[in-house]
Design an enzyme around this catalytic site. Structure first.
Site, PDB file in Angstrom:
ATOM      1  N   TRP A  21       1.775  -8.457  -7.587  1.00 13.69           N
ATOM      2  CA  TRP A  21      -0.128  -8.091  -6.860  1.00 13.69           C
ATOM      3  C   TRP A  21      -0.449  -7.496  -8.852  1.00 13.69           C
ATOM      4  O   TRP A  21      -1.941  -7.440  -7.812  1.00 13.69           O
ATOM      5  CB  TRP A  21       0.902  -6.821  -6.590  1.00 13.69           C
ATOM      6  CG  TRP A  21      -0.251  -6.322  -5.248  1.00 13.69           C
ATOM      7  CD1 TRP A  21      -1.822  -6.434  -5.123  1.00 13.69           C
ATOM      8  CD2 TRP A  21      -0.621  -5.251  -4.185  1.00 13.69           C
ATOM      9  NE1 TRP A  21      -2.746  -6.117  -4.509  1.00 13.69           N
ATOM     10  CE2 TRP A  21      -1.446  -4.905  -3.843  1.00 13.69           C
ATOM     11  CE3 TRP A  21      -0.064  -4.590  -3.724  1.00 13.69           C
ATOM     12  CZ2 TRP A  21      -2.090  -4.578  -3.127  1.00 13.69           C
ATOM     13  CZ3 TRP A  21       0.087  -3.428  -2.941  1.00 13.69           C
ATOM     14  CH2 TRP A  21      -1.511  -2.998  -2.573  1.00 13.69           C
ATOM     15  N   ASP A  52       7.835 -13.057  -7.966  1.00 11.43           N
ATOM     16  CA  ASP A  52       6.599 -13.224  -6.085  1.00 11.43           C
ATOM     17  C   ASP A  52       5.498 -12.915  -6.604  1.00 11.43           C
ATOM     18  O   ASP A  52       4.692 -12.224  -7.013  1.00 11.43           O
ATOM     19  CB  ASP A  52       7.186 -12.330  -5.722  1.00 11.43           C
ATOM     20  CG  ASP A  52       6.178 -12.219  -4.158  1.00 11.43           C
ATOM     21  OD1 ASP A  52       7.537 -13.131  -3.263  1.00 11.43           O
ATOM     22  OD2 ASP A  52       5.844 -11.612  -3.906  1.00 11.43           O
ATOM     23  N   TYR A  57      -3.280 -12.008  -4.570  1.00 14.50           N
ATOM     24  CA  TYR A  57      -3.888 -11.635  -5.662  1.00 14.50           C
ATOM     25  C   TYR A  57      -4.367 -11.216  -6.390  1.00 14.50           C
ATOM     26  O   TYR A  57      -4.237 -12.209  -7.415  1.00 14.50           O
ATOM     27  CB  TYR A  57      -2.212 -10.863  -6.061  1.00 14.50           C
ATOM     28  CG  TYR A  57      -1.249 -10.461  -5.171  1.00 14.50           C
ATOM     29  CD1 TYR A  57      -1.083  -9.842  -4.010  1.00 14.50           C
ATOM     30  CD2 TYR A  57       0.437 -11.502  -5.722  1.00 14.50           C
ATOM     31  CE1 TYR A  57      -0.388  -9.836  -3.473  1.00 14.50           C
ATOM     32  CE2 TYR A  57       1.559 -11.164  -4.312  1.00 14.50           C
ATOM     33  CZ  TYR A  57       1.063 -10.172  -3.708  1.00 14.50           C
ATOM     34  OH  TYR A  57       2.547  -9.879  -2.903  1.00 14.50           O
ATOM     35  N   GLN A 176      10.149 -11.390   3.212  1.00 14.16           N
ATOM     36  CA  GLN A 176      10.321 -10.161   2.650  1.00 14.16           C
ATOM     37  C   GLN A 176       9.430  -8.955   3.157  1.00 14.16           C
ATOM     38  O   GLN A 176       8.632  -8.859   4.403  1.00 14.16           O
ATOM     39  CB  GLN A 176       8.736 -10.272   1.620  1.00 14.16           C
ATOM     40  CG  GLN A 176       8.284  -9.819   0.181  1.00 14.16           C
ATOM     41  CD  GLN A 176       8.322 -10.147  -0.762  1.00 14.16           C
ATOM     42  OE1 GLN A 176       6.892  -9.775  -1.148  1.00 14.16           O
ATOM     43  NE2 GLN A 176       7.667 -11.181  -0.967  1.00 14.16           N
ATOM     44  N   TYR A 204       9.602  -5.078  -1.299  1.00 11.77           N
ATOM     45  CA  TYR A 204       8.912  -5.054  -2.096  1.00 11.77           C
ATOM     46  C   TYR A 204       8.626  -3.246  -1.667  1.00 11.77           C
ATOM     47  O   TYR A 204       8.533  -2.480  -1.186  1.00 11.77           O
ATOM     48  CB  TYR A 204       6.934  -5.379  -1.497  1.00 11.77           C
ATOM     49  CG  TYR A 204       6.919  -5.205  -0.225  1.00 11.77           C
ATOM     50  CD1 TYR A 204       5.795  -4.004  -0.315  1.00 11.77           C
ATOM     51  CD2 TYR A 204       6.745  -5.961   1.040  1.00 11.77           C
ATOM     52  CE1 TYR A 204       4.798  -4.302   1.325  1.00 11.77           C
ATOM     53  CE2 TYR A 204       6.493  -5.845   2.122  1.00 11.77           C
ATOM     54  CZ  TYR A 204       5.080  -5.279   2.404  1.00 11.77           C
ATOM     55  OH  TYR A 204       5.079  -4.551   3.483  1.00 11.77           O
ATOM     56  N   GLN A 286       6.829  -1.020 -19.005  1.00 11.92           N
ATOM     57  CA  GLN A 286       7.132  -1.294 -17.685  1.00 11.92           C
ATOM     58  C   GLN A 286       8.303  -1.603 -16.965  1.00 11.92           C
ATOM     59  O   GLN A 286       9.051  -1.440 -15.789  1.00 11.92           O
ATOM     60  CB  GLN A 286       6.439  -1.627 -16.800  1.00 11.92           C
ATOM     61  CG  GLN A 286       4.748   0.072 -16.940  1.00 11.92           C
ATOM     62  CD  GLN A 286       3.743  -0.917 -16.023  1.00 11.92           C
ATOM     63  OE1 GLN A 286       3.350  -1.884 -15.972  1.00 11.92           O
ATOM     64  NE2 GLN A 286       2.506   0.148 -15.442  1.00 11.92           N
TER      65      GLN A 286
END
Length: 333
Positions: A21, A52, A57, A176, A204, A286
């Site tokens: 995202w 995913d 997005y 999800q 998520y 990250q």
């Protein structure tokens, strides 16, 4: 990287998948495409084989970036591409649900083109569409499955009743759902249903949109083009109580020589009914904590201490969402 049997795939799937995202930039303050591709390829090198994404997005941008990264990386057959269907938009400010058969058959071709692939491994209905018969949506995905355009059928944000209806029409391989230490409300309902009926799940929001990275403090602010600017979780008393909880969780994590992010993901992986956890990232650094989530487990006492911290520090529940996610078409008329 820890892997698990998922759906009907021959290859096992990494228990941590990469969420994209933020890579799409929309509602995350923009994106850097070169850095995003580097992030994806770093994830693949770490052993993550599920990515995913969704057309929403970045309105196609995240899918395009994923497609470029996989083309550069190679080994398409060893990767699991999960994307979504069922949203339509006129602009970033006007988005609505549309899971009609016509929309689905339009979106699949757009996604295949952007992702540079001949098939999608897991195709998920992004949100239930109250204006379209669920059976119509299920039949459309089943047809794509039979045609070989998709290898597995998934949904997202579907409750137990909706899953039950779906399964009377078409196979359902996964759902999800939102899950993190501060938002556990689906564990005893939708996750429990998936566990009982052998439907795999993907979580998520597992790091609570960055809260559970431990990088924020009471002075942290977000620009207006960042979705967290508008979320109650990141405002006023709500934000302060969550920060207080994170500070205590950090101490518990440190006792295991772990970060709070690693603790939060390990907690999610140990929950009944959870198959795969998504880790969102848009910069390679990250991903540094990911490998530290493997090879250990939280004890019963530690799990109880985590819940005690949350119960003590999170005393002001978040307000219920009246209509989470994009609106239905009928509400825009």
């Amino acid at each position: 990287m820890e892997k698990i049997k998922f759906g009907n795939f021959d290859n096992k799937v990494s228990r941590i998948g990469l969420g994209t995202w933020a890579i799409g930039g929309w509602m995350w303050g923009g994106t850097d495409e070169t850095r995003s591709i580097h992030t994806l390829r770093t994830a693949f090198d770490l052993g993550i084989n599920l990515v995913d994404t969704a057309p929403q997005y970045g309105f196609g941008l995240a899918e395009e970036i994923v497609g470029r990264a996989i083309a550069e990386h190679g080994n398409r057959e060893k990767l699991i591409i999960a994307t979504k269907v069922g949203l339509e938009w006129e602009s970033p400010h006007k988005i609505w649900r549309n899971s009609t058969r016509k929309r689905i058959f339009q979106e699949i071709d757009d996604s295949l083109r952007r992702l540079r692939t001949e098939y999608i491994d897991l195709y998920q209905v992004h949100w239930p569409d109250p204006d379209t018969p669920l059976e119509e949506t299920a039949e459309a995905l089943y047809d794509l499955y039979e045609q070989g355009k998709i290898r597995a059928i998934g949904v997202s944000n579907f409750n137990a009743e909706q899953m039950e209806r779906w399964r009377k029409v078409a196979p359902l391989h996964s759902n999800q759902l939102q899950l993190n230490l501060f938002q556990q409300h689906l564990l005893n309902t939708d996750f429990a249903y998936c566990y009982e009926h052998k439907i795999d799940t993907i979580t998520y929001g597992t790091l609570a949109y960055g809260l559970l990275t431990g990088k924020f403090n009471s002075e942290t602010t977000f620009p207006e083009d960042d979705h967290r600017f508008y979320k109650p979780m990141f405002r006023g008393e709500y934000f302060l109580q969550f920060l207080a909880a994170v500070d205590e969780l950090k101490k518990l994590a440190a006792s295991r020589d772990k970060s709070v992010a690693q603790l939060a993901v390990r907690w999610a992986l140990q929950q009944k009914g959870v198959t795969i956890v998504l880790w969102g990232a848009r910069r390679p650094e990250q991903l540094n904590d990911i490998l530290g989530t493997e090879g250990w487990e939280l004890s019963k006492e530690e799990l109880e201490r985590i819940q005690q911290i949350i119960n003590e520090k999170v005393t002001k529940p978040l307000p219920p969402k009246k209509n989470p996610g994009p609106p239905a078409r009928s509400s825009l008329r």
